[in-house]
Motif scaffolding. Structure first.
Motif, PDB file in Angstrom:
ATOM      1  N   MET A   1       0.938  -1.138  -0.125  1.00 56.53           N
ATOM      2  CA  MET A   1      -0.156   0.186   0.104  1.00 56.53           C
ATOM      3  C   MET A   1       0.859   1.403   0.033  1.00 56.53           C
ATOM      4  O   MET A   1       0.514   2.265  -0.652  1.00 56.53           O
ATOM      5  CB  MET A   1      -0.937   0.108   1.192  1.00 56.53           C
ATOM      6  N   VAL A   2       2.241   1.240   0.785  1.00 53.82           N
ATOM      7  CA  VAL A   2       2.857   2.364   0.730  1.00 53.82           C
ATOM      8  C   VAL A   2       3.671   2.584  -0.631  1.00 53.82           C
ATOM      9  O   VAL A   2       3.732   3.620  -1.135  1.00 53.82           O
ATOM     10  CB  VAL A   2       3.949   2.191   1.889  1.00 53.82           C
ATOM     11  N   PHE A   3       3.914   1.195  -1.126  1.00 53.78           N
ATOM     12  CA  PHE A   3       4.503   1.260  -2.553  1.00 53.78           C
ATOM     13  C   PHE A   3       3.709   1.975  -3.643  1.00 53.78           C
ATOM     14  O   PHE A   3       4.630   2.731  -4.470  1.00 53.78           O
ATOM     15  CB  PHE A   3       4.708  -0.234  -2.845  1.00 53.78           C
ATOM     16  N   GLN A   4       2.705   1.832  -3.761  1.00 58.16           N
ATOM     17  CA  GLN A   4       1.671   2.501  -4.676  1.00 58.16           C
ATOM     18  C   GLN A   4       1.940   3.916  -4.902  1.00 58.16           C
ATOM     19  O   GLN A   4       1.987   4.377  -6.138  1.00 58.16           O
ATOM     20  CB  GLN A   4       0.270   2.041  -4.424  1.00 58.16           C
ATOM     21  N   PRO A   5       1.527   4.803  -3.872  1.00 62.23           N
ATOM     22  CA  PRO A   5       1.698   6.211  -3.941  1.00 62.23           C
ATOM     23  C   PRO A   5       3.195   6.818  -4.362  1.00 62.23           C
ATOM     24  O   PRO A   5       3.407   7.499  -4.962  1.00 62.23           O
ATOM     25  CB  PRO A   5       1.167   6.710  -2.851  1.00 62.23           C
ATOM     26  N   CYS A   6       4.214   5.779  -3.954  1.00 57.72           N
ATOM     27  CA  CYS A   6       5.433   6.167  -4.244  1.00 57.72           C
ATOM     28  C   CYS A   6       5.896   6.081  -5.689  1.00 57.72           C
ATOM     29  O   CYS A   6       6.802   6.977  -6.023  1.00 57.72           O
ATOM     30  CB  CYS A   6       6.386   5.236  -3.257  1.00 57.72           C
ATOM     31  N   ILE A   7       5.388   5.097  -6.197  1.00 57.25           N
ATOM     32  CA  ILE A   7       5.474   5.110  -7.806  1.00 57.25           C
ATOM     33  C   ILE A   7       4.966   6.105  -8.530  1.00 57.25           C
ATOM     34  O   ILE A   7       5.564   6.773  -9.296  1.00 57.25           O
ATOM     35  CB  ILE A   7       4.883   3.672  -8.265  1.00 57.25           C
ATOM     36  N   ILE A   8       3.866   6.734  -8.056  1.00 51.97           N
ATOM     37  CA  ILE A   8       3.189   7.574  -8.888  1.00 51.97           C
ATOM     38  C   ILE A   8       3.856   9.075  -8.586  1.00 51.97           C
ATOM     39  O   ILE A   8       4.117   9.931  -9.564  1.00 51.97           O
ATOM     40  CB  ILE A   8       1.775   7.991  -8.603  1.00 51.97           C
ATOM     41  N   TYR A   9       4.312   9.137  -7.184  1.00 53.25           N
ATOM     42  CA  TYR A   9       5.137  10.453  -6.969  1.00 53.25           C
ATOM     43  C   TYR A   9       6.512  10.391  -7.567  1.00 53.25           C
ATOM     44  O   TYR A   9       6.854  11.459  -7.966  1.00 53.25           O
ATOM     45  CB  TYR A   9       5.365  10.323  -5.534  1.00 53.25           C
TER      46      TYR A   9
ATOM     47  N   VAL B   1      -4.888  -0.417 -12.899  1.00 54.59           N
ATOM     48  CA  VAL B   1      -4.948  -1.756 -13.573  1.00 54.59           C
ATOM     49  C   VAL B   1      -4.433  -2.907 -12.826  1.00 54.59           C
ATOM     50  O   VAL B   1      -5.025  -3.818 -12.710  1.00 54.59           O
ATOM     51  CB  VAL B   1      -4.646  -1.534 -15.056  1.00 54.59           C
ATOM     52  N   ILE B   2      -3.230  -2.397 -12.319  1.00 54.56           N
ATOM     53  CA  ILE B   2      -2.264  -3.507 -11.870  1.00 54.56           C
ATOM     54  C   ILE B   2      -2.785  -3.941 -10.343  1.00 54.56           C
ATOM     55  O   ILE B   2      -3.237  -4.871 -10.088  1.00 54.56           O
ATOM     56  CB  ILE B   2      -0.922  -3.153 -11.802  1.00 54.56           C
ATOM     57  N   PHE B   3      -3.061  -2.731  -9.672  1.00 53.14           N
ATOM     58  CA  PHE B   3      -3.429  -2.749  -8.261  1.00 53.14           C
ATOM     59  C   PHE B   3      -4.808  -2.777  -7.805  1.00 53.14           C
ATOM     60  O   PHE B   3      -5.247  -3.497  -6.795  1.00 53.14           O
ATOM     61  CB  PHE B   3      -2.611  -2.090  -7.472  1.00 53.14           C
ATOM     62  N   CYS B   4      -5.694  -2.328  -8.494  1.00 53.58           N
ATOM     63  CA  CYS B   4      -6.808  -1.942  -7.962  1.00 53.58           C
ATOM     64  C   CYS B   4      -8.082  -2.596  -8.810  1.00 53.58           C
ATOM     65  O   CYS B   4      -9.182  -2.775  -8.465  1.00 53.58           O
ATOM     66  CB  CYS B   4      -7.207  -0.629  -8.021  1.00 53.58           C
ATOM     67  N   ASN B   5      -7.799  -3.282 -10.087  1.00 55.88           N
ATOM     68  CA  ASN B   5      -8.438  -4.091 -10.787  1.00 55.88           C
ATOM     69  C   ASN B   5      -8.427  -5.553 -10.993  1.00 55.88           C
ATOM     70  O   ASN B   5      -8.978  -5.995 -11.864  1.00 55.88           O
ATOM     71  CB  ASN B   5      -8.890  -3.181 -12.231  1.00 55.88           C
ATOM     72  N   SER B   6      -7.287  -5.740 -10.556  1.00 54.02           N
ATOM     73  CA  SER B   6      -7.094  -7.506 -10.501  1.00 54.02           C
ATOM     74  C   SER B   6      -6.309  -7.745  -9.321  1.00 54.02           C
ATOM     75  O   SER B   6      -6.210  -6.899  -8.420  1.00 54.02           O
ATOM     76  CB  SER B   6      -6.072  -7.451 -11.767  1.00 54.02           C
TER      77      SER B   6
ATOM     78  N   TYR C   1      -9.932  -7.303  -0.142  1.00 54.70           N
ATOM     79  CA  TYR C   1     -10.954  -6.296  -0.564  1.00 54.70           C
ATOM     80  C   TYR C   1     -10.722  -4.819   0.072  1.00 54.70           C
ATOM     81  O   TYR C   1     -10.686  -3.770  -0.615  1.00 54.70           O
ATOM     82  CB  TYR C   1     -12.345  -6.576   0.016  1.00 54.70           C
ATOM     83  N   LEU C   2     -10.382  -4.803   1.507  1.00 54.32           N
ATOM     84  CA  LEU C   2      -9.917  -3.665   1.928  1.00 54.32           C
ATOM     85  C   LEU C   2      -8.809  -2.791   1.184  1.00 54.32           C
ATOM     86  O   LEU C   2      -8.669  -1.686   1.272  1.00 54.32           O
ATOM     87  CB  LEU C   2      -9.817  -3.657   3.385  1.00 54.32           C
ATOM     88  N   VAL C   3      -7.889  -3.789   1.000  1.00 53.89           N
ATOM     89  CA  VAL C   3      -6.688  -3.201   0.469  1.00 53.89           C
ATOM     90  C   VAL C   3      -7.073  -2.412  -1.093  1.00 53.89           C
ATOM     91  O   VAL C   3      -6.544  -1.615  -1.336  1.00 53.89           O
ATOM     92  CB  VAL C   3      -5.793  -4.215   0.163  1.00 53.89           C
ATOM     93  N   LEU C   4      -7.905  -3.280  -1.651  1.00 52.80           N
ATOM     94  CA  LEU C   4      -8.250  -2.889  -3.118  1.00 52.80           C
ATOM     95  C   LEU C   4      -8.990  -1.094  -3.065  1.00 52.80           C
ATOM     96  O   LEU C   4      -8.364  -0.467  -3.837  1.00 52.80           O
ATOM     97  CB  LEU C   4      -9.088  -3.673  -3.677  1.00 52.80           C
ATOM     98  N   ILE C   5      -9.800  -1.298  -2.254  1.00 50.68           N
ATOM     99  CA  ILE C   5     -10.333  -0.093  -2.169  1.00 50.68           C
ATOM    100  C   ILE C   5      -9.824   1.115  -1.447  1.00 50.68           C
ATOM    101  O   ILE C   5      -9.710   2.213  -2.003  1.00 50.68           O
ATOM    102  CB  ILE C   5     -12.114   0.059  -1.221  1.00 50.68           C
ATOM    103  N   SER C   6      -8.823   0.894  -0.547  1.00 49.30           N
ATOM    104  CA  SER C   6      -7.866   1.948   0.096  1.00 49.30           C
ATOM    105  C   SER C   6      -6.709   2.219  -1.102  1.00 49.30           C
ATOM    106  O   SER C   6      -6.492   3.343  -1.432  1.00 49.30           O
ATOM    107  CB  SER C   6      -7.167   1.054   1.274  1.00 49.30           C
ATOM    108  N   MET C   7      -6.384   1.391  -1.730  1.00 53.32           N
ATOM    109  CA  MET C   7      -5.507   1.605  -2.952  1.00 53.32           C
ATOM    110  C   MET C   7      -6.014   2.452  -4.065  1.00 53.32           C
ATOM    111  O   MET C   7      -5.490   3.453  -4.604  1.00 53.32           O
ATOM    112  CB  MET C   7      -4.724   0.394  -3.691  1.00 53.32           C
ATOM    113  N   ALA C   8      -7.436   2.118  -4.244  1.00 53.16           N
ATOM    114  CA  ALA C   8      -8.136   2.964  -5.291  1.00 53.16           C
ATOM    115  C   ALA C   8      -8.401   4.506  -4.853  1.00 53.16           C
ATOM    116  O   ALA C   8      -8.112   5.319  -5.439  1.00 53.16           O
ATOM    117  CB  ALA C   8      -9.476   2.483  -5.538  1.00 53.16           C
ATOM    118  N   TRP C   9      -8.763   4.516  -3.460  1.00 50.50           N
ATOM    119  CA  TRP C   9      -8.746   5.953  -2.953  1.00 50.50           C
ATOM    120  C   TRP C   9      -7.503   6.664  -3.098  1.00 50.50           C
ATOM    121  O   TRP C   9      -7.302   7.804  -3.347  1.00 50.50           O
ATOM    122  CB  TRP C   9      -9.166   5.922  -1.366  1.00 50.50           C
ATOM    123  N   ASN C  10      -6.241   5.905  -2.559  1.00 48.61           N
ATOM    124  CA  ASN C  10      -4.865   6.378  -2.577  1.00 48.61           C
ATOM    125  C   ASN C  10      -4.624   6.931  -4.126  1.00 48.61           C
ATOM    126  O   ASN C  10      -3.764   7.854  -4.280  1.00 48.61           O
ATOM    127  CB  ASN C  10      -3.898   5.485  -1.905  1.00 48.61           C
TER     128      ASN C  10
END
Length: 488
Positions: free
Chosen positions: A112-120, A140-145, A160-169
């Motif tokens: 979960m921490v890795f995802q925003p770091c990539i976009i940053y 596509v990679i983290f939030c839809n599969s 499920y909780l991780v998916l929705i949290s990563m979508a918000w993030n």
């Protein structure tokens, strides 16, 4: 604002819409008695509870774990604001990491921490296009599969909780990067992580745009007052009250279980069928009223200007208003970062349609690459586009002259309410795809086009009553606003 109508006529619309929905819901109750559903409910009711809504059962369980941690975070946050507010981002991030490590596991937390770091990292190139590309790939990679989750957890509820949290993030990171880019500022990674992992909105939303969050973060410390504390407590009781209403409804109306049996839905009588659709919409609205309401209450307690909870869908008949008032955070995001930039400096009808199309494509990807989401997104795009074209036609002087010549102001309102009914019905059915999947959504369309003249006429009449109720409520809100501005 629309013209007023005789009070007797307005009252008849309110009574008609109320009686229609009430009778439809009663038919859902009768149809539900044929099903054996759920789990044992509240013992004092002596009824079983419909536990088929996976979202709600997961959220109710998880929020009990989450709430004590939120209270601790706010208490410590106030102490930090008092002493050194520059440490707030660090506190928000570290405290949420500790919470996630205990409840979801270290591997999930790292992902979960890795995802925003990539976009940053992509934002360091100062390219808006690159930010969007990396953001969409991340979705596509983290939030839809489950590509990024299979190796970190085998628990469905955690996944499920991780998916929705990563979508918000994903939304928060894009907001952070684009806002900082617009003012030629990079913004620190710690500020981004504090923003993304702000605990009250981390899992359940709504998305707070970064400029709103930053304004609250940098606001000078103010002491708590009785009024401030009372408002927080009052709002929490208010939204927990709605949670009780949602739980109570699941003991009597088994529409969630019905969604799992399309063959059962196909056999429903018209009143029960459309009552089921109404119940699905209302329950969906109440769910997000509770979640957004509780999250926003905690955010506002820290002077962060969070979006409001959804307005009741039983008093909204237009696509555009549904998008504007159901999920305000997502609406503000789409408007600020996609729609307005796509319009360009010289907006015309074609640009508006294309900007709207891009918004709905993003909405489709963000909600999940599924067939029922695609159908829902497409129908919503069509509905919003038709509304927009109609508004353009209404602005033409030739149309206004013709309307003024043929119709009084009162009849003009009646005509527009009547013309909005087909779009209102399509809007409702499009949402049934989103709530219950393509199999159930297809049933509603098939039953609509194969229904008897009498059944469809009754449906049309009550939807017309809803349109008039929606208009009257909007008029009342506008009069209240005008009066407030006049007195203020």
């Amino acid at each position: 604002m629309y013209s007023s109508l005789p009070k007797t006529e307005i009252y008849s619309y309110f009574v008609g819409w109320t009686l229609g929905t009430g009778y439809a819901v009663y038919n859902v109750y009768l149809a539900g008695r044929e099903l054996y559903v759920g789990v044992p409910g509240w013992s004092f009711l002596g009824r079983r509870k419909d536990a088929a809504d996976y979202e709600w059962t997961t959220w109710v369980t998880f929020i009990r774990v989450l709430l004590p941690w939120i209270f601790v975070q706010i208490i410590v946050s106030e102490l930090i604001r008092w002493k050194n507010s520059s440490l707030l981002s660090l506190w928000y991030f570290l405290f949420s990491v500790i919470f996630m490590s205990f409840t979801l596991g270290p591997a999930v937390t790292i992902l979960m921490v890795f995802q925003p770091c990539i976009i940053y990292a992509s934002a360091l190139m100062a390219s808006r296009s690159l930010i969007w590309i990396v953001s969409l790939v991340s979705l596509v990679i983290f939030c839809n599969s489950e590509i990024g989750l299979n190796w970190v957890t085998d628990m469905d509820k955690v996944r499920y909780l991780v998916l929705i949290s990563m979508a918000w993030n994903n939304l928060r990171t894009v907001s952070f990067c684009l806002d900082n880019l617009s003012v030629n500022r990079r913004g620190s990674l710690l500020c981004l992580l504090g923003y993304c992992f702000y605990l009250p909105t981390l899992f359940f939303g709504p998305v707070i745009l970064y400029d709103k969050y930053e304004n609250g973060l940098t606001r000078p410390h103010t002491k708590w007052s009785v009024e401030r504390l009372g408002l927080v407590v009052l709002n929490l009781f208010r939204f927990f009250g709605w949670a009780v209403v949602a739980e109570l409804s699941l003991h009597y109306l088994y529409f969630c279980t019905m969604q799992r049996y399309p063959e059962f839905v196909w056999e429903l009588k018209p009143w029960a069928l459309y009552g089921m659709g109404y119940c699905m919409g209302q329950f969906f609205m109440v769910k997000y009223t509770v979640l957004y309401g509780v999250s926003s209450t905690f955010a506002r307690a820290e002077h962060i200007d969070a979006p409001h909870h959804p307005k009741c869908i039983a008093r909204i008949h237009l696509y555009s208003k549904m998008w504007r008032y159901f999920d305000q955070g997502l609406y503000f995001f789409l408007a600020k970062y996609i729609y307005i930039p796509c319009l360009g400096k010289n907006p015309n009808l074609f640009r508006k349609l294309m900007a709207s199309a891009v918004c709905f494509v993003f909405t489709y990807v963000w909600h999940g690459l599924y067939l029922h989401v695609l159908i829902w997104s497409f129908l919503n795009f069509m509905g919003v586009s038709v509304e927009g074209i109609c508004r353009i036609i209404e602005s033409w002087s030739a149309y206004q002259e013709c309307e003024n010549k043929l119709l009084s102001k009162e009849n003009s309102r009646r005509f527009k309410a009547l013309m909005s009914v087909p779009l209102f019905i399509m809007a409702a059915i499009s949402n049934f795809y989103f709530f219950a999947g393509d199999a159930v959504g297809n049933i509603y369309f098939k039953r609509l086009f194969s229904g008897s003249l009498l059944a469809n006429s009754v449906l049309f009449f009550f939807c017309y009553c809803c349109s008039q109720v929606s208009i009257e409520v909007s008029n009342w809100e506008q009069r209240t606003k005008d009066k407030s501005l006049k007195n203020g």
